[in-house]
Design a protein around this motif. Structure first.
Motif, PDB file in Angstrom:
ATOM      1  N   VAL A 181      -5.815   5.709   5.020  1.00 59.32           N
ATOM      2  CA  VAL A 181      -5.436   6.676   3.987  1.00 59.32           C
ATOM      3  C   VAL A 181      -6.605   7.567   3.575  1.00 59.32           C
ATOM      4  O   VAL A 181      -6.426   8.527   2.827  1.00 59.32           O
ATOM      5  N   ASN A 196      -3.005  12.803   5.738  1.00 59.38           N
ATOM      6  CA  ASN A 196      -2.432  12.589   4.418  1.00 59.38           C
ATOM      7  C   ASN A 196      -1.200  13.474   4.214  1.00 59.38           C
ATOM      8  O   ASN A 196      -1.310  14.679   3.998  1.00 59.38           O
ATOM      9  N   ARG A 230      -8.059   6.966  -1.891  1.00 55.90           N
ATOM     10  CA  ARG A 230      -8.127   7.890  -0.754  1.00 55.90           C
ATOM     11  C   ARG A 230      -9.451   8.664  -0.748  1.00 55.90           C
ATOM     12  O   ARG A 230     -10.119   8.784   0.285  1.00 55.90           O
TER      13      ARG A 230
END
Length: 245
Positions: free
Chosen positions: A144, A150, A159
């Motif tokens: 992530v 993303n 993230r």
């Protein structure tokens, strides 16, 4: 000096040896006959294994990391793995699903543990890597953290902290490559591992997606064994496939 035909690594260091993946990495390295394994955790605990040298460190205490590195100087590791990270904070604060839930203190803590701490480990461990032999510095990251992949948003601090870590690893690889032509610096995505980090988010996972820590450790070491200087600065998943930044 070539490592051809020799055991590699002969010496390794795992930061985060009391966690699920870290402990499994220590055991796997011991099973593979690594002569000296430095195993670090906040309280100095580590799994029992032959050749194990436990040490304590705190990701938020740079002096403790410097002290740990100095203790390895006489027999410096050829493989360093940073198996640390946080998804849910100690007070129960989890990943933010919306920018409306952003909190500066929580965000700072996530970055301190996921980005700054590993950077401080690199600061003191990279200078210990030998210039005349294969050396690897790897840090656990997360898929992530890939900006280009993303498509869902959310989980803002996690993230961003992992994306920042990936950038730092790229920087370190470029800098180290100027003096260490056999060195490899990489980020690793272990998959969804059955550990304390993933425990709150395991419900609803498809069958077969959750990986046992022992299997995850074997996968990661297999990936590291196959990497060379040309792959330094990149980010790989547990199957050895490159993840875009």
């Amino acid at each position: 000096m070539s490592d051809v035909g020799q055991q590699w690594p002969r010496t390794a260091a795992v930061f985060g040896a009391s966690g699920g993946i870290g402990a499994a990495l220590v055991r796997k390295l011991a099973d593979r006959g690594v002569g000296t394994i430095y195993a670090g955790s906040r309280n100095g605990s580590a799994p029992e294994a032959t050749g194990l040298i436990p040490f304590s460190f705190d990701l938020t205490d740079e002096a403790s990391i410097a002290c740990a590195a100095e203790s390895m100087r006489a027999n410096s590791p050829e493989l360093v793995i940073v198996a640390t990270g946080v998804l849910t904070l100690a007070d129960g604060t989890g990943p933010e699903r919306t920018y409306k839930r952003l909190d500066s203190a929580a965000m700072g803590e996530v970055f301190a543990l996921n980005t700054i701490g590993p950077a401080m480990i690199a600061k003191y461990m990279l200078p210990l890597l030998r210039r005349n032999r294969r050396a690897v510095f790897a840090a656990l990251s997360a898929r992530v953290g890939s900006i280009s992949e993303n498509g869902l948003g959310g989980w803002h601090s996690y993230r961003a902290s992992k994306a920042a870590l990936n950038m730092l690893l790229k920087n370190f690889a470029i800098e180290l490559g100027r003096t260490h032509d056999q060195a490899v610096v990489v980020g690793l995505h272990p998959g969804t591992v059955d550990s304390a980090l993933s425990q709150p988010f395991q419900s609803g996972l498809p069958a077969g997606q959750l990986t046992d820590p022992t299997e995850a450790a074997a996968n990661l070491l297999g990936v590291l064994n196959g990497l060379g200087p040309d792959q330094s600065g990149k980010f790989f998943d547990w199957k050895g496939e490159e993840i875009p930044a």
